[in-house]
Design an enzyme around this catalytic site. Structure first.
Site, PDB file in Angstrom:
ATOM      1  N   HIS A  98       0.846  -1.189   0.000  1.00 46.93           N
ATOM      2  CA  HIS A  98       0.000   0.000   0.000  1.00 46.93           C
ATOM      3  C   HIS A  98       0.881   1.238   0.000  1.00 46.93           C
ATOM      4  O   HIS A  98       1.961   1.244   0.603  1.00 46.93           O
ATOM      5  CB  HIS A  98      -0.915   0.004   1.232  1.00 46.93           C
ATOM      6  CG  HIS A  98      -2.051   0.981   1.142  1.00 46.93           C
ATOM      7  ND1 HIS A  98      -1.898   2.309   1.463  1.00 46.93           N
ATOM      8  CD2 HIS A  98      -3.350   0.823   0.760  1.00 46.93           C
ATOM      9  CE1 HIS A  98      -3.058   2.933   1.284  1.00 46.93           C
ATOM     10  NE2 HIS A  98      -3.948   2.059   0.860  1.00 46.93           N
ATOM     11  N   ASP A 101      -7.833  -4.217  -0.701  1.00 44.48           N
ATOM     12  CA  ASP A 101      -8.351  -4.416  -2.057  1.00 44.48           C
ATOM     13  C   ASP A 101      -8.310  -5.883  -2.457  1.00 44.48           C
ATOM     14  O   ASP A 101      -9.188  -6.369  -3.177  1.00 44.48           O
ATOM     15  CB  ASP A 101      -7.541  -3.592  -3.064  1.00 44.48           C
ATOM     16  CG  ASP A 101      -7.661  -2.104  -2.803  1.00 44.48           C
ATOM     17  OD1 ASP A 101      -8.797  -1.632  -2.636  1.00 44.48           O
ATOM     18  OD2 ASP A 101      -6.630  -1.422  -2.751  1.00 44.48           O
TER      19      ASP A 101
END
Length: 430
Positions: free
Chosen positions: A308, A365
């Protein structure tokens, strides 16, 4: 603890400019560089704004190194365990968790605003049958600007509250209508006796010809997903909403701008990219070979749904959603080769020293895409689902900015790299 002092020094002539430190409750201070150009004739340069604070905000705090995410001071894991999405929405909008009476009033207000104007149906029929649902969301949410002239005085706190409730209530109805348009089924009206996530599932999957019963496992999974996606500080789409909103534009137009930004595969489209990656891998027997290519920098193969931009540790949302993901797959008894692929990727990434050393852990995600697929939600609806959840954060940030007496229109500067000033020659001399 005293506030640190910083200065900017011109090494050529020794001139020094003091940079006031702007402190907050948690995290690093920000350096106020607003007067640097006036005093020194230079701009600060920060592509991607990775070291730049664009505002002060009391909504969300992130510590990427420690893997911390707080909404209004509450750890997101505690909120996901003890609260509903509607409670969290109230918290993000108002700063405190609601008591029973406040929750009841807020929940009823959201339920009564779920319907959309009947004339909006014509907007959906104007889109091609194969239009991406995010294209429909962007257009239809922007069109809401044409329906609520009487309650869009940005300076009126009551108007801001009405807008917030309307937007949060209507975005599931709009997203479900976009899905129905895509699959060629009749629109389903919202049912105000259903909770927020159950209502969304009903509008997406019910048909007039037969009864539809919401699976409570699916509704609970969505509720947790929406909590985890409700806000994430000054991300690209939230910053877009703030930038558009800083002009004083109609608030629905500002949210439409945020939806457009969220559509990008580097932002809200990331969970869609995870499923596309699994399609490319194709079979469990190819997983190890794919991961070997990921390790080879010359291959150009990217591992989607891992790591991330902000979190340099495990994404705190992923810890929660991973447990929910396995729970959903077990409860729904899903047997899907693509999901088997995803679990194999997860196993390798969590146990391979290469990925552990680089802290390339599965992020929110990765797991959200798997859950959406298990719930029967098609890939092109993943980002609209993200938009439903993030609408809460967008609205809260817009309202916070509009209420700030220090608000100014956003106007970044640039380092110009084009041609220097030159003269135009007559055509005959060129």
């Amino acid at each position: 603890m005293s506030t640190p002092s910083f200065s900017l020094v011109n090494n050529a002539n020794g001139e020094k400019i003091d940079l006031p430190a702007v402190g907050g409750t948690l995290g690093p201070v920000g350096l106020d560089v607003g007067k640097v150009y006036d005093k020194a004739g230079v701009f600060t340069y920060d592509p991607g704004f990775s070291s730049t604070c664009s505002t002060k905000s009391a909504i969300t705090y992130i510590d990427g190194d420690a893997g911390v995410l707080l909404y209004r001071g509450y750890p997101v894991a505690q909120l996901a365990e003890h609260c509903s999405f509607i409670e969290v929405a109230y918290l993000i909008l108002n700063g405190e968790l609601p008591n029973a009476a406040e929750l009841e009033a807020f929940d009823q207000s959201i339920r009564k605003h779920t319907m959309i104007n009947e004339s909006l149906k014509g907007f959906f029929s104007g889109f091609r049958y194969d239009a991406h649902p995010m294209a429909m969301l962007t257009g239809v949410v922007g069109s809401l600007s044409a329906f609520y002239h009487d309650t869009t005085n940005n300076k009126d706190p009551r108007h801001r509250e009405i807008f917030a409730h309307r937007m949060i209530a209507k975005i599931p109805t709009i997203a479900a209508a976009a899905y129905k348009r895509h699959v060629g089924q009749p629109f389903m009206y919202p049912q105000n006796h259903l909770d927020y996530c159950s209502n969304l599932l009903h509008m997406m999957f019910a048909v007039p010809a037969e009864p539809y019963h919401v699976n409570p496992v699916a509704a609970k999974a969505l509720d947790i997903l929406f909590i985890l996606h409700a806000d994430h500080e000054q991300n690209a789409s939230t910053s877009t909403v703030r930038m558009a909103g800083s002009t004083g534009t109609n608030p629905y137009a500002a949210i439409a701008a945020g939806i457009a930004a969220l559509w990008g595969p580097s932002h809200g489209g990331a969970n869609e990219a995870v499923l596309n990656m699994l399609d490319e891998i194709g079979d469990v027997k190819h997983v190890q070979g794919f991961m070997d290519k990921v390790k080879d920098k010359q291959s150009g193969v990217r591992l989607m749904g891992f790591g991330h931009r902000v979190y340099k540790n495990f994404d705190p949302r992923a810890t929660i959603i991973r447990e929910q993901c396995h729970k959903v797959l077990k409860a729904l008894n899903v047997n899907d080769p693509q999901l088997e692929l995803a679990m194999k990727l997860e196993e390798i990434a969590l146990n391979d020293d290469y990925f552990k050393a680089r802290k390339l852990y599965p992020n929110v995600d990765f797991y959200s895409g798997i859950i959406y697929k298990a719930l029967g939600i098609p890939v092109n609806m993943f980002t609209p689902m993200f938009a439903i959840a993030r609408t809460v954060g967008w609205v809260a940030h817009w309202a916070e900015m509009i209420a700030d007496p220090a608000m100014r229109i956003a106007r970044p500067r640039q380092v110009y790299t084009g041609a220097p000033e030159r003269s135009v020659s007559p055509l005959a001399q060129r």
